[in-house]
Design an enzyme around this catalytic site. Sequence first.
Site, PDB file in Angstrom:
ATOM      1  N   THR B 152     -12.562  99.393  95.518  1.00  0.00           N
ATOM      2  CA  THR B 152     -11.912  99.285  94.211  1.00  0.00           C
ATOM      3  C   THR B 152     -10.394  99.118  94.352  1.00  0.00           C
ATOM      4  OG1 THR B 152     -13.616 100.716  93.337  1.00  0.00           O
ATOM      5  CG2 THR B 152     -11.632 100.493  92.015  1.00  0.00           C
ATOM      6  N   GLY B 191     -11.940 108.269  97.961  1.00  0.00           N
ATOM      7  CA  GLY B 191     -11.817 109.682  98.296  1.00  0.00           C
ATOM      8  C   GLY B 191     -11.357 109.857  99.737  1.00  0.00           C
ATOM      9  N   GLU B 434     -20.065 104.212  90.748  1.00  0.00           N
ATOM     10  CA  GLU B 434     -21.331 103.574  91.168  1.00  0.00           C
ATOM     11  C   GLU B 434     -21.888 102.668  90.071  1.00  0.00           C
ATOM     12  OE1 GLU B 434     -22.216 103.617  94.127  1.00  0.00           O
ATOM     13  OE2 GLU B 434     -20.990 105.272  94.853  1.00  0.00           O
TER      14      GLU B 434
END
Lengths: 669, 669
Positions: B152, B191, B434
Site C-alpha cells: 500500500t 506493520g 485485506e
Amino acid sequence: MYVTKVNTDLQRERDNCTFNITELTNILDGGAQKTAERKLREDTVLKQLYNTTDVPAIYLSHKEKYEAAVKKACAMFQMIRKLQEEENAGMENYQALLGGSLGSAILGDGNPITLHYVMFIPTVMGQGTVEQQAYWIGRAFNLSIIGTYAQTELGHGTFIRGLETTATYDPSTKEFVLNSPTLTSYKWWPGGLAHTANYCIVMAQLYTQGKCHGIHPFIVQLRDEETHMPLPGIKVGEIGAKLGMNGTNNGFLGFEHVRIPRDFMLMKNSKVLEDGTYVNAPSSKLTYGTMMFVRVMLVNDMCNYIAKAVTIATRYSAIRRQSQPKPNEPEPQILDYLTQQHKLLVGIASVHAFKTNADWIWNMYNNVTSEMESGDMERLPELHALSCCLKAIVTADAAECVERCRLACGGHGYMLASNLPVMYGLVTAACTYEGENTVLLLQTARYLVKSWQQASSGNTLTPTVSYISRVGNGRRSPPWDNTIEGIVEGFFNVSAGKIGLCVAQIEKRQKSGMSYEDAWNMTSVQLISASEAHCRAIILSTYYKETQELVKTVSAELKTVLLQLVDLYVVYWALARLGDLLRFTSISERDIEQLQNWYENTMSKLRTNAVGLVDAFDIRDEILNSTLGSYDGRAYERLMEEAMKSPLNAQPVNESFHKYLKPLMQGKL
Amino acid sequence: MYVTKVNTDLQRERDNCTFNITELTNILDGGAQKTAERKLREDTVLKQLYNTTDVPAIYLSHKEKYEAAVKKACAMFQMIRKLQEEENAGMENYQALLGGSLGSAILGDGNPITLHYVMFIPTVMGQGTVEQQAYWIGRAFNLSIIGTYAQTELGHGTFIRGLETTATYDPSTKEFVLNSPTLTSYKWWPGGLAHTANYCIVMAQLYTQGKCHGIHPFIVQLRDEETHMPLPGIKVGEIGAKLGMNGTNNGFLGFEHVRIPRDFMLMKNSKVLEDGTYVNAPSSKLTYGTMMFVRVMLVNDMCNYIAKAVTIATRYSAIRRQSQPKPNEPEPQILDYLTQQHKLLVGIASVHAFKTNADWIWNMYNNVTSEMESGDMERLPELHALSCCLKAIVTADAAECVERCRLACGGHGYMLASNLPVMYGLVTAACTYEGENTVLLLQTARYLVKSWQQASSGNTLTPTVSYISRVGNGRRSPPWDNTIEGIVEGFFNVSAGKIGLCVAQIEKRQKSGMSYEDAWNMTSVQLISASEAHCRAIILSTYYKETQELVKTVSAELKTVLLQLVDLYVVYWALARLGDLLRFTSISERDIEQLQNWYENTMSKLRTNAVGLVDAFDIRDEILNSTLGSYDGRAYERLMEEAMKSPLNAQPVNESFHKYLKPLMQGKL
C-alpha cells in the site's frame, strides 16, 4: 492560517458548484449578521487559544493529556473572565466555548472545567434559595471555586431512585453527615471530579428523623482551597482511561461520614428545618426542565459533529482517486462512485434535517417552559416524550454517520490525525449519557401507548401524536402516493400501525395471565421499534414542512439544491424502512423500483454540489483539525507533516532496538 | 489467577444452566483433546509472558506503547524460538500467538513483528526461487533479520495496478534502482516498517529495457544490521497514532534511487535476466491463494472477538441491576430485560453461525487448493467470490456486535479497562484491510451477475450459486413456509430476486445509452445489497444445515440449546430483512407476527443459559482482560482496582493545580 494552493480536483468541484455557498452559510447561521459574529468569535478565540506548536495530544500519555487539558482550560476561562469584565460574554460565546465546536477545537478531548458552568452553577441557581445563590454564585462565577455535579454511582446510573449515597441530618450539630455505605455507592463519572474541582454538588438520599425522603442536592467541599489536598473523609480520584474525553478528568468520590452545615443542602424546593423537620417540595416537575434542555442542546451538538465528519470525508473523496473502471481513462475521484455518494450525501442531508428539527423543538421547548412558568403543565409530557426519542435517534444516527464517514476514508480514516476516530469517541458517548438510548426510547413508547389508549377512548391527542387517532383506526391505509408528502404520510401510518400492534400484544399477553410489567417487557423490542418509527415520522415531516417554508425565501439555485436534499433524505429512509412501509401502507413493487431510481438519480444530481454543500457548513481548518478534510485539499502533504510530529520520528533508531531487538536478533536475549 | 468468591448472581446463573458446559467447549475446540491442548498452551504461554505488574498500556504515551510492544514481542519470539529448538512449534502454536486471542492477550494493541511471520517469510517461500529461499529463509526463521511487506502507498490502496513505486533494471551494474517518484508513492501502513524491521519486501512497478511490466516483489535492506540506522536513500519512519493497533509500528517508506542486486527480485514466477530480458510468469492466479487464505482466517479471528465481547457483556448483564419495574421488588438483573437479551443473544448465536461457516469455507478452500495444485482452476472464481463477501459481512457484523456489546454495558463499557473499546479498534480495522468491504462486495456482485447471465443462457452453475437457476426464473415464489427451512429458502429467493433486478437495471440503463461501466456504477448500491443478500443466504443455510448434522452427535440437553440458537439467529435475520422477504416471497402479515413471537419466546428460553453459553467459549480472564467480564463477576471491585492503577491517582494533587488552576482561581493567571 493562510490558504496555499488548493488541490486542483477540489478547486474544480468549487468551480462547478451551482449555488451561492455564502447564501447557504448565512441560512445555517441564522442570518448574515450571525455569520459575521461567529467568524469574529472564531477569529478572536482561535488567535488567543489555538496552539499548533505543542506535541499533538494524540501522542501524550493519559496523565499528560490531563495536564495539557487543564492548561488550555485555564487559558480559556481566563479569556471568558476577561470577556465578562468587558461585559462581552453573551450566551452564544459561552455556548460556543463550552459545548460547541469552537471549544472542541481547543480542548479536543474534553474540558475538565465544563461541568462547573454547565451543571454546578445552573444547579445552585435552579435549586438554591436566594440566600444560597448570594453565597455561592459570586465565587463560582469568579472562578474562586470550581465545582462539579455528582449523581451517577459505580452501581447506579439511569435509575436515580436506586442511588445509595446517604445524607443524614444530625440536629445536635445542625449538620448533614454524608456517607458511602458500599463500594457501589461511590460516585463515579462526574467530569472534573478527579483532580480539578474543589467543590461538588452531591445527589444523596436524605435521611432525617429516621426517615428517607429520597434524592436531594448537597454542596460538599472536596479539597482545601489553598493546598488542593482532599479533605478528611473524602476519597477522591480518577476512574481511568476511556474511549474518548480523556481531558475531562472523570472522577470517583466516596464519603466516610463527612459533615457539612445544614445550609449546604440546596433548599429552594424541599427543606430540612433546624430541628430536622422535612418540608416537602412544591413541585418536582421543574427538574424535568434541565434534563430536557440538555437533550435539546445535544441535538444541535450532534449536527456539528455530523457536519464536521461529512466535510472531511467529502473533501477527501474529491481528492482521492482509485481504480480504473474504464480502460485508458485516469483513476476516478472516489466521489464519483455511487457507493461513496450513498455513504456521504445522506450525512449532508442529515445535518439539514436535524438542524431543522433542533430549531423546531427549541421553539417548542421555549413555548412549553413559558407555559409552565404560568402554571400550565399540559404539554410537558409530550415535550418530554419527544425530547427522549429525538435525543436517542439523533445521537445514534450521528454516531453511525461519523463512523460511516471514517470508514469511507479507508485506511487513512483510521489515523487519529484524520480526527474522525476522536469525533466518534465523543459522539458515541452521547448515546449513553443524559439518558441511555434504549431507556429513553422506552420512555417515549410509554407515552405513545398511553396516547393510543386515549385515542381509543375518544380523547383528543396532543399535536405531535394526533396522527395516531387520524390513522390508527383501521390497519388498511389509503392508496400509496409515491411523493415526498406521500412517503411522510406513510411513515405516520407505520408509526401508528406499530403502536397499535404493541398495544394489542400487551393486552393479549395480559389476557394470557402475565402481569402488565412482564407483558411490557416481552413486548419491549417492538416498543422500541414503534418509538423509533414515531421519531422518524416526526423528523421527516418537520424537515419536509420547514424546508417548504424556507425555500420561499431563497434564490432559485439554492432552492433546487435544498429540495434535492429533502428528496434524498426522505427517499433514503423510505428505502431503509421498506419492510415497515410494505406492512403498514399499500406501497407496491413498482413504487419501490421508482423510489430506488429516484434515490440514485438524486445522488447523481447532488454529487455536483457535494463539495459546495460541505463548504457551506463553513468549518474552519482549526476546528476540523483533520489531515484529510482541510479546505485546500492537501491531504497527502498533511498526512506526512502530521506523521513527522510523532515523537517516535524524532530519532532514527528507537532505544528499544538496543535493549530488545538487537539481543533477540543476535540470539543473546 | 485463583478464583475468589464468585458473585452470587453469576453463581445462580451457572447453577441454573441446563446443559453441560464442557461438552459445548469441546465441540467448539474440535474435541476434548484439542481443548486440553489449548488449555496447556494457554497455561505455558501466559505463565511466561503475561505480566500484570507493568503500568497498563492504556496509560502510556504513544512512544511508550511501542517500546512496551517491542519488549513483549521480543519475549514472545524468544519463546517461539525455544519451542522451535524443542521441535514443539506446531502450526497451532504459531497461529495462536500471532493471530489468535492468546497473542492479543500479550500484545493487546498490536505486535510489531507479526508481519515478519505472516507476510515476509510466506512471500519469500511463495515467490522466491529455491536459491532465494535457501539464502533468506534460514536467517529469517532464525530472526537474524526481521522483515515486513510493503505494498500500500500513501495514495494507493486496493487498486494495486495504480502503485507508483518503480524498480528500474540497470544492466550495466546488474542492479535494480528503487525510486519513489512522488509523495503519493511513499509506502504507507506496513506493520513493523517504522522502527522495527531491517528488511522489507517492496511491491514495485518493474521497468526493464524501457518497458513497464507491472507489479513485482523485491527484497530491500532498510537498516544497517549492526546500528539499525536507515541506509542511504531510505526514508523511513512511522505514520502516527491510530484508532487502534498502536503497537504495530506502522510505517512509511520512500526511496531515493536505492540500488539492490538483481537477485533481490523474487523470481519464482517472473524473471529479469542479466541482460534485462523480462521472462513472463507462468500463472498469476496462484497469488489469489494467499489473499483468500488470509480472508478465510479472518472469519475465524472475528469469531474470537465476538465471543470475547459477548462474554464480557453477558456476565456484566448478570451482575448489574437496574430500575424497579415492579414496586416492592428488588432491581432486576439487566439480563432480564428483553431489550438487553436482544442485544446480546444474537451475538452468542453469531459466534456459532460464523464458526460453522468458517469451518465450511476452510474445507472448501482446502479442496479448491488441492484441485488447483493438479491444475484444475474451475472453482477458483467461486471461492474467490465467496471469500470476498464472507470477509465483508463477517467483519461488518463483528464490528457492529462488539460495539453493541460495549453500548450494552452503559457508561462502564466506555472505560478502556472494559477492553471493549480496544477490541472495537481491532475489529473495525478488519473492515478496511485485506480488501475494503464495499470493494469486496462489488467483486462478489460481479460473479453473481455473471452467474445470472450464465443461468439465463441455460448453463449449469457452481454449487454455491446454483440456487439462482432454481429460483431465478420467475419472480413469484412458492407458498411461504414459516419454518427455519422455509426462511432459509426465502433468503435464497431474496438473493436471486435482487440479482435479477440488478441485471435488469443494468440492461435498461445500457439500452438508454449508458456505457456498461456507468450502468454498473449507477446500480452499484443495489449490487451491494444483492451481494449481501447472497452472503446472508449462504451463512444461514450453512449454519442451519451443519447444525442439523452436529446435533445428531450431542446430548439431548445440548441439542435443545443449539437448535434454539439456530432458531434465534435465523428468525432474527428474517425480522431484520422483512422488507426483502415481503418483496421476494409470499410471507404474510400473520407469518410476521408469528415470527416476532417466536423470536421473543426463543430469547426467553435462551436467557436461562446465557451465562452458560458464554462460559462455554472458555475464554480465560487474562485473555478477556476486562474489568466487566471476569469469571468471578467482581466487576465493581475490578473497576476500582483498575482505576487505582492510573498514574494520575499516584498523587493526591496534580502539579497542574499549582501551575494553572490555583493562579486561575486566585486571579493571578
